[in-house]
Design an enzyme around this catalytic site. Sequence first.
Site, PDB file in Angstrom:
ATOM      1  N   HIS A   1       0.759  -1.246   0.039  1.00 14.00           N
ATOM      2  CA  HIS A   1      -0.021   0.022  -0.050  1.00 14.00           C
ATOM      3  C   HIS A   1       0.787   1.273  -0.026  1.00 14.00           C
ATOM      4  CE1 HIS A   1      -2.888   3.063   1.680  1.00 14.00           C
ATOM      5  NE2 HIS A   1      -3.817   2.208   0.913  1.00 14.00           N
TER       6      HIS A   1
ATOM      7  N   SER B   1      -9.725 -15.051  -1.951  1.00 14.42           N
ATOM      8  CA  SER B   1     -10.001 -13.834  -2.072  1.00 14.42           C
ATOM      9  C   SER B   1     -11.200 -13.262  -2.704  1.00 14.42           C
ATOM     10  CB  SER B   1      -8.630 -13.359  -3.257  1.00 14.42           C
ATOM     11  OG  SER B   1      -8.852 -11.971  -3.401  1.00 14.42           O
TER      12      SER B   1
HETATM   13  C1  PLP Z   1      -3.122  -3.804   2.074  1.00 17.91           C
HETATM   14  C2  PLP Z   1      -3.585  -2.525   2.648  1.00 17.91           C
HETATM   15  N1  PLP Z   1      -2.769  -1.908   3.570  1.00 17.91           N
HETATM   16  C3  PLP Z   1      -2.980  -0.831   4.384  1.00 17.91           C
HETATM   17  C4  PLP Z   1      -4.104   0.085   3.868  1.00 17.91           C
HETATM   18  C5  PLP Z   1      -4.286   1.118   4.323  1.00 17.91           C
HETATM   19  O1  PLP Z   1      -5.574   1.228   5.342  1.00 17.91           O
HETATM   20  P1  PLP Z   1      -6.417   2.214   5.975  1.00 17.91           P
HETATM   21  O2  PLP Z   1      -7.230   2.817   4.521  1.00 17.91           O
HETATM   22  O3  PLP Z   1      -7.353   1.431   6.904  1.00 17.91           O
HETATM   23  O4  PLP Z   1      -5.544   2.997   6.606  1.00 17.91           O
HETATM   24  C6  PLP Z   1      -4.891  -0.423   2.752  1.00 17.91           C
HETATM   25  C7  PLP Z   1      -6.197   0.394   2.413  1.00 17.91           C
HETATM   26  O5  PLP Z   1      -6.824  -0.001   1.386  1.00 17.91           O
HETATM   27  C8  PLP Z   1      -4.678  -1.515   2.174  1.00 17.91           C
HETATM   28  O6  PLP Z   1      -5.542  -2.057   0.922  1.00 17.91           O
END
Ligand code: PLP
Length: 371
Positions: A118, A320
């Site tokens: 992300h 998934s």
């Molecule tokens: C794999 C992954 N990690 C982290 C995040 C970030 O999460 P948040 O939006 O709850 O802060 C996301 C958000 O879509 C995500 O898909």
Amino acid sequence: MTPEDQRRLDELYARFSELRPRSIGYPCNQTFDYAPLFRFLEFSSNNLGDPFAGSNYRLNTHQFEREAVEQFARYAQAPEGDWWGYVTNGGTEGNMYGLYVARELHPNGMVYFSEDTHYSVAKILRLQHTRNIMIKSQPNGQLDYDDLRETLRIHRDVPPIIFANIGSTMTGAVDDLAKIREILEDLAIGEHYIHADCALSGMILPFVEKPQPWNFAHGADSISISGHKFLGCPLPCGIALAKKHNVDRIARSVEYVGALDTTISGSRSAITPLMMWYRLRELGDHGIRQLVQRCLGLAVYAVEKLRSAGIEAWRHDENSVTVVFPRPPESLREKWVIAPKKKIGHLITLPPMNEAVIDEFVSDFTAALKA
Ligand SMILES: Cc1ncc(COP(=O)(O)O)c(C=O)c1O
């Protein structure tokens, strides 16, 4: 409030209502009813401090937070008597927490994350001034293990902090913790840390027959799960979990608030922990399992439906709920809230999605391709 103000609020409500079923590209369950908790909005509640250590600010929901976190710890197979956690502001804060603990334990550590991690993680690493290296991804979104092995080999003198995607944002890819540990063992790297970003899949994998290795039992040292994603919540939130003996090494006591400063934010919502607790109670393990099955069934349906319309759709694996397809024409985005990246787009089969929504989307997609 003027009539114009009221009109604007009504308009916003109507817009949200219209967009809800069409927001198919973001992993948020939008079907929930927290009305029984609305009365708690009368109070200026605050969960500042460590939920397990108490605070001077007594309008808190620490007891409920502890119970909710305990349940997530059970799902994540956290080591008995050696885990700690709290309700965060979202997945990003949980990832920041894990990387913070890792960096405090290994000040010279090097973080390895993939191209499919992300986008917020690169920002966290910049904020924390942590050294890091981006590892190549495979076409399906999983870590390229050969690149990881080779890169680790070159930097064997520095403790690695591995950031594993347990359900990547775009393709739902799950990095294989067993393979990662095998590589670390092969290279005889004893000192390491693994953080698992389980934003969406952290609430799916505990409830499927054949989960991939993803949690503490499989080598994770800390875990982040989003609360507003699979379970659904009108306020963004998440769960950070880490091994207690590691957290203890970084905890600091603050006299003014009478609290242990183990969390990242000072003031924290007292409402989101209550919502998480409520949702877990309302659904129970049985209800969550049923919801997981329903969402996975819809993902199978969506892949079939898209393919029968000639659109090359796929899922990373049978666990998934992320259905990937070639980037659709821009015109489709007028009606549908999708989140394309480079050459792909995806939909995520969480409520209120159903077969009728999928049918309508596929029909619009086909028409847009022909236009
Ligand atoms: C794999 C992954 N990690 C982290 C995040 C970030 O999460 P948040 O939006 O709850 O802060 C996301 C958000 O879509 C995500 O898909």
